[in-house]
Every structure is written in structure tokens, then in C-alpha cells.
Design an enzyme around this catalytic site. Structure first.
Site, mmCIF file in Angstrom:
data_model
loop_
_atom_site.group_PDB
_atom_site.id
_atom_site.type_symbol
_atom_site.label_atom_id
_atom_site.label_comp_id
_atom_site.label_asym_id
_atom_site.label_seq_id
_atom_site.Cartn_x
_atom_site.Cartn_y
_atom_site.Cartn_z
ATOM 1 C CG HIS A 46 -8.017 -4.018 -2.379
ATOM 2 N ND1 HIS A 46 -8.712 -3.102 -3.042
ATOM 3 C CD2 HIS A 46 -6.231 -2.912 -1.925
ATOM 4 C CE1 HIS A 46 -8.704 -1.917 -2.664
ATOM 5 N NE2 HIS A 46 -7.197 -1.704 -2.197
ATOM 6 C CG ASN B 286 -1.767 8.991 2.322
ATOM 7 O OD1 ASN B 286 -2.054 8.166 1.362
ATOM 8 N ND2 ASN B 286 -0.675 10.076 2.273
ATOM 9 C CG HIS C 118 -1.876 5.322 -0.779
ATOM 10 N ND1 HIS C 118 -2.122 6.118 0.537
ATOM 11 C CD2 HIS C 118 -1.743 4.025 -0.788
ATOM 12 C CE1 HIS C 118 -3.768 5.493 0.556
ATOM 13 N NE2 HIS C 118 -2.757 4.071 -0.777
ATOM 14 C CB THR D 223 -7.292 -16.621 1.287
ATOM 15 O OG1 THR D 223 -7.325 -15.525 -0.321
ATOM 16 C CG2 THR D 223 -7.694 -17.677 0.737
ATOM 17 N NE ARG E 64 -3.903 2.217 1.997
ATOM 18 C CZ ARG E 64 -4.012 3.076 3.472
ATOM 19 N NH1 ARG E 64 -3.904 2.938 4.253
ATOM 20 N NH2 ARG E 64 -4.982 3.476 3.224
#
Length: 335
Positions: free
Chosen positions: A196, A96, A68, A253, A64
Site C-alpha cells: 500500500h 473487488n 485479489h 511518496t 492489486r
């Protein structure tokens, strides 16, 4: 899901696509550190192995951070900068999560190791890009080569972070425009969203979804109804209550990098509105086909994810190549 009936909105989307920037063709190479720090990839991998083994969530934290970083000024390590008297960093930007990003200590640890082995050589931007690749591999995802040679920026831009980074409640056309602006295609967007399949989301980012149209997209079958009840127990309806409670974005999962995320979208159970939009939006003709494809063909997902991650990592800050540096501490510009 969010609906955009206005022709003006569609025209704005087309305009954004026309003026979109493209991923840089800068001089990144696979052997940039061949003579100056030949063990850089091994050092990063070994550190990541220990960190992900100790807590699999660390993989998602680093991935992540990389995303970003690259969506603001290119992949230049600007996301890693702390606020100082002279510089306002990006960590407190609303997109954020007002300091909800994690993984900075992971980068600090790896940077300290690199500085002990190759002082002043490996940029924080390269470190983060390599670590993101290793993070994916260590939780079952695909491999890709990482071109390196980035410099660290001496600036950060919180306003650009709020403008460029997609939000959890973003509609499909907004998502597409933000990816196109970075030189990333719709295919790249759907593949990269598959990240994701690991990681957690804060209640504040999925409250509107579970108290909104979750029932409509999931069809409220008994299993979906039970799952929705679990989500509501984690995330109360009243804003401010439990905002920082978290749950997995892939409830099947959560610690494995696979294509389960797309099956979640097929069931209409995407946790974030921005994710479910890929399948349920009225404008999602192309994205829906891609979700179906990656749900049925994990090899196709892995292949495209690898290609799209290289493309993401190649979004560079042209200014940093001229005026940038190799930070000694990833949190601060060199003095």
C-alpha cells in the site's frame, strides 16, 4: 480502531488458524518455459516497462490484481474472467469494489504479445504473477524470482472473493485469520500490506476511517490535522457522495515503492482502517513490532516482502493443475 473483546471471537480466531490451508508445494519451477517460450520474462518486462512509464499507477493496478487473484482459489487467473451466460466472474464482488479493480487491459495487452510470440503456451495466471513482480521493480521495489507453471482455472467464485479478501475496514483479528487461511503468517501479512506504499484508495473505503478514529490515532498534531482536512475535502461524509473519489494510500511518496507506508502508520495516519490496525490495535503486539522494524529498516522490509510475494504466488489451485488450461484470452475460458 475495531475492538474484539469477546472470548468467543478469540476462540474462533484460534480455530481458523488451526484449519488454515497452506501454500501449495505444487510443481512450479523457474525454467518451466525454458523450451516452449524462453523469452516470456523479457516480453512481460518490456511491456510492463512501457505501461508503467506511461502511468506509474499501472504498477499498483497489476499488483492489486495479483493479490485479489491469489486469495480466491489460489493464483489461477480467475480474477481476470468476465461474466458470461455460463459463468459469473469475481470482478463485481463487493470486496473487488464492484468493478473498481483496474489493470485488466494491461494484462490483455501483454497476453496478446505473448500469444503472438508463443501461442497457447503461457497461462494468464503466470503472466499476472510475473507482471506483479515487474510492477514492483519498476517503481523502486525489490526483485524476486518467480516460479511458473500455473494453469488457468475454468471457474471463478465471487462468493469466495467476498469471503476471503480482506476489507478496508477489517479488524486485526479478521485480517490475521484471512491470511492464515491462505497459509500466510502474521509476518507475511505485515510485509505484504506494505504494498500500500503505492496505489490509490476510493472514498468509499476510507470514509469510515477519516470520520471515525483518525484523529485519535494521529494525535491531531497540526500536520495530521491539515492532512485530515485534505482527505475530508476529497471524501464527503455523506455516503453516495464522492464514493469513487480517490487519494493515495501513501501521501508522501505515492509512486515510489519504499517503506514510507510504515512511517504513515507510526504517525497514526493510515488511510485504511485495516492498515492502521497493524499498529494501533490492542491485539497488535506482534504486528506493531514488525511495523516498527520495517519503518526503521527498509532492507528488512524489501527482503521479507520478496519472500512473502513468492509465498503468495505459490498459493495455487490444485484443481486447475488437473482440469485447468492456458487461456487464449484471459477474459474467457477457451471454447
Amino acid at each position: 480502531m475495531a475492538v474484539y473483546p469477546s472470548l468467543i471471537t478469540l476462540q474462533c480466531f484460534i480455530l481458523l488458524a488451526c484449519i488454515s490451508i497452506s501454500a501449495s508445494d505444487s510443481a512450479l519451477t523457474l525454467d518451466y518455459y525454458k523450451s516452449t517460450c524462453p523469452n516470456v520474462f523479457d516480453i512481460v518486462r518490456k511491456e510492463m516497462e512501457c505501461l508503467v512509464l506511461s502511468d506509474p499507477r499501472n504498477a499498483a493496478f497489476v499488483l492489486r490484481l495479483h493479490f485479489h487473484d491469489c486469495f480466491v482459489q489460489g493464483c489461477d487467473g480467475s480474477i481476470l474472467l468476465d461474466d458470461t451466460i455460463d459463468l459469473q466472474g469475481e470482478k463485481k464482488a463487493s470486496t473487488n469494489g464492484l468493478n473498481s479493480l483496474k489493470g485488466f487491459r494491461i494484462i490483455d495487452k501483454i497476453k496478446n504479445k505473448l500469444e503472438s510470440e508463443c501461442p497457447g503456451i503461457v497461462s494468464c495466471a503466470d503472466l499476472l504473477t510475473i507482471a506483479a513482480r515487474d510492477a514492483v521493480i519498476l517503481v523502486g521495489g525489490p526483485y524476486w524470482d518467480v516460479p511458473v507453471g500455473r494453469k488457468d482455472s475454468k471457474t471463478a467464485n465471487p462468493d469466495l472473493a467476498n469471503q476471503n479478501i480482506p476489507t478496508a475496514n477489517e479488524g486485526l483479528l479478521g485480517l490475521i485469520s484471512k491470511f492464515l487461511y491462505q497459509g500466510l503468517s502474521v509476518t507475511d501479512m505485515v510485509a505484504l500490506s506494505g504494498a500500500h506504499t503505492i496505489g490509490m484508495a476510493r472514498c468509499e473505503n476510507f470514509r469510515a476511517r477519516i470520520y471515525g478514529d483518525f484523529g485519535a490515532t494521529s494525535g491531531m498534531n497540526p500536520l495530521s490535522d491539515s492532512y485530515l482536512g485534505e482527505l475530508k475535502s476529497v471524501c464527503p461524509a455523506i455516503s453516495g457522495s464522492g464514493d469513487n473519489n480517490v487519494t493515495a494510500m501513501d501521501n508522501v511518496t505515492p509512486d515510489l515503492f519504499d517503506n514510507s507506508f510504515y512511517h504513515t502508520l507510526l504517525r497514526g495516519e493510515g488511510l485504511l482502517n485495516s492498515d492502521q490496525e497493524l499498529y494501533s490495535s490492542v491485539f497488535g503486539i506482534e504486528t506493531r513490532k514488525l511495523v516498527d522494524k520495517y519503518a526503521t529498516d527498509p532492507a528488512a522490509f524489501f527482503s521479507q516482502f520478496s519472500d512473502s510475494m513468492v509465498k503468495l504466488g505459490n498459493i495455487t489451485n490444485s484443481d486447475s493443475f488437473v482440469n485447468g488450461e492456458v487461456r487464449k484470452n484471459c477474459r474467457f475460458v477457451n471454447t
